[in-house]
Design an enzyme around this catalytic site. Sequence first.
Site, PDB file in Angstrom:
ATOM      1  CG  ASP A  56     112.245 -18.079  40.402  1.00 46.65           C
ATOM      2  OD1 ASP A  56     112.698 -17.273  39.569  1.00 46.65           O
ATOM      3  OD2 ASP A  56     111.013 -18.237  40.593  1.00 46.65           O
ATOM      4  CB  THR A  72     113.396  -1.627  35.439  1.00 47.01           C
ATOM      5  OG1 THR A  72     114.266  -2.229  34.494  1.00 47.01           O
ATOM      6  CG2 THR A  72     113.060  -0.208  34.990  1.00 47.01           C
ATOM      7  CB  CYS A 124     112.848  -3.515  28.569  1.00 42.00           C
ATOM      8  SG  CYS A 124     113.704  -4.685  29.652  1.00 42.00           S
ATOM      9  CB  VAL A 139     117.381 -10.254  34.475  1.00 46.03           C
ATOM     10  CG1 VAL A 139     118.548  -9.513  35.128  1.00 46.03           C
ATOM     11  CG2 VAL A 139     116.684  -9.352  33.473  1.00 46.03           C
ATOM     12  CB  THR A 185     109.896  -3.752  38.311  1.00 45.22           C
ATOM     13  OG1 THR A 185     110.885  -3.603  37.276  1.00 45.22           O
ATOM     14  CG2 THR A 185     110.589  -4.049  39.629  1.00 45.22           C
ATOM     15  NE  ARG A 231     109.257 -10.965  30.149  1.00 50.10           N
ATOM     16  CZ  ARG A 231     110.454 -10.623  30.641  1.00 50.10           C
ATOM     17  NH1 ARG A 231     110.576 -10.280  31.904  1.00 50.10           N
ATOM     18  NH2 ARG A 231     111.517 -10.634  29.861  1.00 50.10           N
ATOM     19  NE  ARG A 251     113.408 -19.974  35.200  1.00 50.15           N
ATOM     20  CZ  ARG A 251     113.975 -20.021  34.015  1.00 50.15           C
ATOM     21  NH1 ARG A 251     113.630 -20.974  33.154  1.00 50.15           N
ATOM     22  NH2 ARG A 251     114.868 -19.134  33.647  1.00 50.15           N
TER      23      ARG A 251
END
Length: 423
Positions: free
Chosen positions: A35, A125, A265, A17, A85, A331, A40
């Site tokens: 981050d 979220t 999601c 995102v 989240t 994920r 990363r």
Amino acid sequence: MHPVSSAQVAVIGLGYVGLPLAVALAHRYDCTGFDVDESRIGELADNHDRTAEIDGEALAQSSLSLTHDADAVPPCDYYIVTVPTPIDEARNPDLAILKAASRSVGEMLARKTADQTPIVVYESTVFPGATEEICAPILEEVSGLKWGRDFFIGYSPERINPGDREHTIDKITKVVSGDTPETLAKVSALYGSITTGGTFEAASIKAAEAAKVIENAQRDINIAFMNEIAQIFGRMDLSVWDVLDAARTKWNFLPFSPGLVGGHCIGVDPYYLSHRAEQLGHDPRVILSGRSMNDNMAHWVAKQIHAARGGQPGSLLLLGLTFKENVPDLRNSKVADLAAALAELGHDVTIHDPLADTAEAKREYGIELAGDALSRRYDMVLLAVPHREYLTMGTESLRTLLTPNGTLGDLKGVLGGASDWTL
């Protein structure tokens, strides 16, 4: 490309995102991407995005500043929080990362200049109410500043679809919200400047938070219905794909399909809504029923595959481990659940995936990806995730991976009836 506005913006979290958002903002603003994962940041500095959402050339041309040091983030006018989240083992919302990010932003807010009144926008979220009830108090406590006077907050739900090159951040409609009309106007202007899809100004922060969780809960429930009818029709020896081909000729039939529901999601967000519902004393029967159906789908599929092989365990190759085709995102992969269920039934399971990170597969699922898997033969080959590489191989090439009398399986019905088994 140089920024065209004097506003300073920081994006907190540079995953699926945050990175596309930060790169888009850097076209118009002085933007810093932060981050906590030092590796990363190092990869991005070398113009490599492991999520494959932003290509190397775009990173090389971007004016985005990168850091893993919170103290190096300059005082900003906007802080946008895009951290994950997840849910915990009990399937309750896990806000630990969000709270940690809020504490980091609180420390950043404390360094604001006298002429700044920053706005903190959350994209992560959450259940309705979390931004104002959980995040804002942390910002106040850590910064020593007063919400509504020294800083303000907003919420704009993320709509990133990994691997989707059509509905990108610069084209989609962004839902925006703010704690005051002035905040809303500023947040709307910020996002409106980077997308041709415009913005939708939600009635409140809670309304924007709620919109996010129901978008994915709706998809989850619809897919659960598809999975249930697949199970029903399976008892009739009736192809669910044949039924769907006929039903889709009606103009208002929704084109959902059965399958494994993973990812960050759809398989997670409904639990945020059900958690809030239970706090309010409401039993979220429809939401949790859909979740139960989809969470158990991998075990049902394993039993169908076992039955298709006459109940005889054998060598089985799963093609694909990521949660969806043509992305490296592991994920909440339900293929991992499928592999475990097949192993419990006695099958010798090998997994191949050209996009998945081998170290991540081992760390998250204890799965050893077999890079040489396509040089061997198996009693069954199951196309679990139809990556472009597998489809390019074609059905005949896939069949060369089979032992005599082997079974070619197609979990998503993409081989057009050329397989021996499908849902």
